[in-house]
Design a protein around this motif. Sequence first.
Motif, mmCIF file in Angstrom:
data_model
loop_
_atom_site.group_PDB
_atom_site.id
_atom_site.type_symbol
_atom_site.label_atom_id
_atom_site.label_comp_id
_atom_site.label_asym_id
_atom_site.label_seq_id
_atom_site.Cartn_x
_atom_site.Cartn_y
_atom_site.Cartn_z
ATOM 1 N N LEU A 165 0.809 -1.221 0.000
ATOM 2 C CA LEU A 165 0.000 0.000 0.000
ATOM 3 C C LEU A 165 0.841 1.269 0.000
ATOM 4 O O LEU A 165 0.405 2.299 -0.518
ATOM 5 C CB LEU A 165 -0.952 -0.014 1.190
ATOM 6 C CG LEU A 165 -1.983 -1.155 1.189
ATOM 7 C CD1 LEU A 165 -2.884 -1.061 2.407
ATOM 8 C CD2 LEU A 165 -2.805 -1.152 -0.096
ATOM 9 N N SER A 166 2.048 1.220 0.543
ATOM 10 C CA SER A 166 2.921 2.391 0.471
ATOM 11 C C SER A 166 3.308 2.669 -0.976
ATOM 12 O O SER A 166 3.405 3.823 -1.397
ATOM 13 C CB SER A 166 4.167 2.202 1.338
ATOM 14 O OG SER A 166 4.911 1.059 0.921
ATOM 15 N N GLY A 167 3.519 1.599 -1.750
ATOM 16 C CA GLY A 167 3.796 1.761 -3.172
ATOM 17 C C GLY A 167 2.596 2.317 -3.919
ATOM 18 O O GLY A 167 2.741 3.148 -4.826
ATOM 19 N N GLU A 168 1.401 1.871 -3.531
ATOM 20 C CA GLU A 168 0.173 2.391 -4.143
ATOM 21 C C GLU A 168 -0.019 3.863 -3.796
ATOM 22 O O GLU A 168 -0.453 4.666 -4.635
ATOM 23 C CB GLU A 168 -1.030 1.569 -3.678
ATOM 24 C CG GLU A 168 -1.016 0.117 -4.116
ATOM 25 C CD GLU A 168 -1.134 -0.050 -5.620
ATOM 26 O OE1 GLU A 168 -1.680 0.863 -6.293
ATOM 27 O OE2 GLU A 168 -0.677 -1.087 -6.138
ATOM 28 N N LEU A 169 0.303 4.226 -2.575
ATOM 29 C CA LEU A 169 0.191 5.624 -2.168
ATOM 30 C C LEU A 169 1.153 6.488 -2.973
ATOM 31 O O LEU A 169 0.787 7.587 -3.420
ATOM 32 C CB LEU A 169 0.486 5.758 -0.672
ATOM 33 C CG LEU A 169 0.484 7.181 -0.104
ATOM 34 C CD1 LEU A 169 -0.892 7.835 -0.280
ATOM 35 C CD2 LEU A 169 0.892 7.174 1.376
ATOM 36 N N PHE A 170 2.371 5.999 -3.174
ATOM 37 C CA PHE A 170 3.360 6.751 -3.967
ATOM 38 C C PHE A 170 2.832 7.000 -5.370
ATOM 39 O O PHE A 170 2.940 8.118 -5.899
ATOM 40 C CB PHE A 170 4.683 5.990 -4.017
ATOM 41 C CG PHE A 170 5.744 6.669 -4.838
ATOM 42 C CD1 PHE A 170 6.531 7.666 -4.284
ATOM 43 C CD2 PHE A 170 5.950 6.316 -6.173
ATOM 44 C CE1 PHE A 170 7.499 8.319 -5.041
ATOM 45 C CE2 PHE A 170 6.915 6.960 -6.933
ATOM 46 C CZ PHE A 170 7.695 7.956 -6.372
ATOM 47 N N GLN A 171 2.262 5.974 -6.000
ATOM 48 C CA GLN A 171 1.709 6.137 -7.352
ATOM 49 C C GLN A 171 0.570 7.149 -7.361
ATOM 50 O O GLN A 171 0.473 7.986 -8.274
ATOM 51 C CB GLN A 171 1.198 4.792 -7.869
ATOM 52 C CG GLN A 171 2.285 3.747 -8.088
ATOM 53 C CD GLN A 171 1.692 2.406 -8.483
ATOM 54 O OE1 GLN A 171 1.260 2.221 -9.615
ATOM 55 N NE2 GLN A 171 1.666 1.474 -7.532
ATOM 56 N N LEU A 189 6.993 15.577 -1.391
ATOM 57 C CA LEU A 189 5.901 14.611 -1.200
ATOM 58 C C LEU A 189 5.567 14.481 0.291
ATOM 59 O O LEU A 189 5.691 13.404 0.881
ATOM 60 C CB LEU A 189 6.286 13.237 -1.766
ATOM 61 C CG LEU A 189 6.484 13.150 -3.282
ATOM 62 C CD1 LEU A 189 7.044 11.774 -3.651
ATOM 63 C CD2 LEU A 189 5.182 13.419 -4.020
ATOM 64 N N PRO A 190 5.149 15.567 0.918
ATOM 65 C CA PRO A 190 4.886 15.515 2.363
ATOM 66 C C PRO A 190 3.799 14.521 2.749
ATOM 67 O O PRO A 190 3.786 14.036 3.881
ATOM 68 C CB PRO A 190 4.475 16.951 2.686
ATOM 69 C CG PRO A 190 3.969 17.506 1.393
ATOM 70 C CD PRO A 190 4.848 16.891 0.347
ATOM 71 N N GLN A 191 2.904 14.209 1.805
ATOM 72 C CA GLN A 191 1.834 13.253 2.117
ATOM 73 C C GLN A 191 2.306 11.808 2.073
ATOM 74 O O GLN A 191 1.590 10.903 2.490
ATOM 75 C CB GLN A 191 0.661 13.451 1.154
ATOM 76 C CG GLN A 191 -0.098 14.753 1.390
ATOM 77 C CD GLN A 191 -1.214 14.940 0.375
ATOM 78 O OE1 GLN A 191 -0.981 15.097 -0.820
ATOM 79 N NE2 GLN A 191 -2.435 14.913 0.863
ATOM 80 N N GLU A 248 2.289 5.085 -12.792
ATOM 81 C CA GLU A 248 1.792 3.708 -12.824
ATOM 82 C C GLU A 248 2.973 2.747 -12.777
ATOM 83 O O GLU A 248 3.808 2.727 -13.685
ATOM 84 C CB GLU A 248 0.967 3.467 -14.083
ATOM 85 C CG GLU A 248 0.383 2.064 -14.162
ATOM 86 C CD GLU A 248 -0.367 1.807 -15.453
ATOM 87 O OE1 GLU A 248 -0.593 0.624 -15.780
ATOM 88 O OE2 GLU A 248 -0.702 2.799 -16.159
ATOM 89 N N LEU A 249 3.037 1.980 -11.694
ATOM 90 C CA LEU A 249 4.094 0.988 -11.525
ATOM 91 C C LEU A 249 3.472 -0.408 -11.513
ATOM 92 O O LEU A 249 2.291 -0.569 -11.222
ATOM 93 C CB LEU A 249 4.853 1.217 -10.209
ATOM 94 C CG LEU A 249 5.481 2.597 -9.992
ATOM 95 C CD1 LEU A 249 6.066 2.693 -8.583
ATOM 96 C CD2 LEU A 249 6.553 2.868 -11.045
ATOM 97 N N LEU A 250 4.275 -1.411 -11.836
ATOM 98 C CA LEU A 250 3.815 -2.794 -11.821
ATOM 99 C C LEU A 250 4.125 -3.412 -10.460
ATOM 100 O O LEU A 250 5.295 -3.515 -10.061
ATOM 101 C CB LEU A 250 4.510 -3.600 -12.925
ATOM 102 C CG LEU A 250 4.214 -5.115 -12.949
ATOM 103 C CD1 LEU A 250 2.730 -5.367 -13.218
ATOM 104 C CD2 LEU A 250 5.097 -5.807 -13.980
#
Length: 388
Positions: A231-237, A308-310, A243-245
């Motif tokens: 989910l941290s990767g999803e948040l980054f996207q 990217l403070p969020q 869009e990352l795989l």
Amino acid sequence: MTLAGDIVHHTPHKFGVRVLGAGVKKTPVSHSRCRSKPIADATGRIESTHLHMIIKRETAMTRRPLSHLFGTLLAAGSLLAAAPIHAADAWPNKPLKLIVAFPPGGASDAVGRIYAEKLSEALKQPVIVENKPGAGTAIAAEAAAKAAPDGYTLSLAPTGQLTVLPHLNKNIPYDPFRDFAPVSIVASVPYVIAASATTPVSNVKELIALAKKEPGKLSYSSCGNGTLCHLSGELFQHLTSTELLHVPYKGSAPAITALLSGEVNLASDTLTILSPQIKSGKAKGLVISGKERSPLIPNVPSATEVGLPQFDVTSWFGIVVPAATPKNIVTRLNQELTRIAKLPEVKERLAGQGLDAAYSTPEAFAKSIQEDSVRWGKIVQISGAKLD
């Protein structure tokens, strides 16, 4: 992720206190019944029939002064107050159990054993760590939720157990808000995004540019579907409109192995997991979540620094007990956990795991659970994340 409320983190390598909020930061006991009337039960209540008989007898015996009746009632009232005090003083009088949702050897187990050791010393009773891994931490949570609310069962709850899993599995056998009484957050760890040595990016700006140029081509590994790694990767996207795989693995070890071998381009995991790889030069640290850099990897900029403070992702560990545990026991546990978190030895041992010691009020911990649940629920919905 900034912990909400009056939560205090200890920055492990500076051994100072970083205040993130405005403030600083459950056993039936048998009682022998009194042989003389009135009789008080285990909760200190006076049996009404005996009290009624006393008043009737004393009122009828008019030869005695009225003050005698008041004296009798005063003595009865003292029993009312004495029983609860005795009950509170009696805890704990046997060993306690601390449930940990992961097997021995990981960060969660390390946190559990450090605090179990220090709680044993403080409470003068053994605190036994019981590892109950499986079902995405649901097995441990169910065991804790169904335990007697007597102050002898504690649970070390990770972020995902209380704030993520309920959104991924609507049939979990516990309710994170109804079944537990929060005591205190005890440790936290930020997340890091790293690139493999062969991926042609060296900072977040380059990563975003490449990801936008080739949507869906760059891959990132996680320690499993529905985990904070995922989910941290999803948040980054979501924050960077990229869009990352996503390539999930069963745990951090294979996920990081895939990164080092070049099987994937990126990895999102905790500072504990990724800092050794970054320090050794086997992986390139791109960003660490939150506002501050870590002394473990001082050359990796914070999310705030890169705009990217969020991207404020923190995995915390907190002590919870069954919901009906007496408040005086919750208060005592909170006091001891707060004291333990301030110990230099504890801060040093946690720092060795890449973790920050932390403490909070029960109320601040409850607020964090609520807010993090809302936040991660939204990311689960946006990403369509599902369990394996």
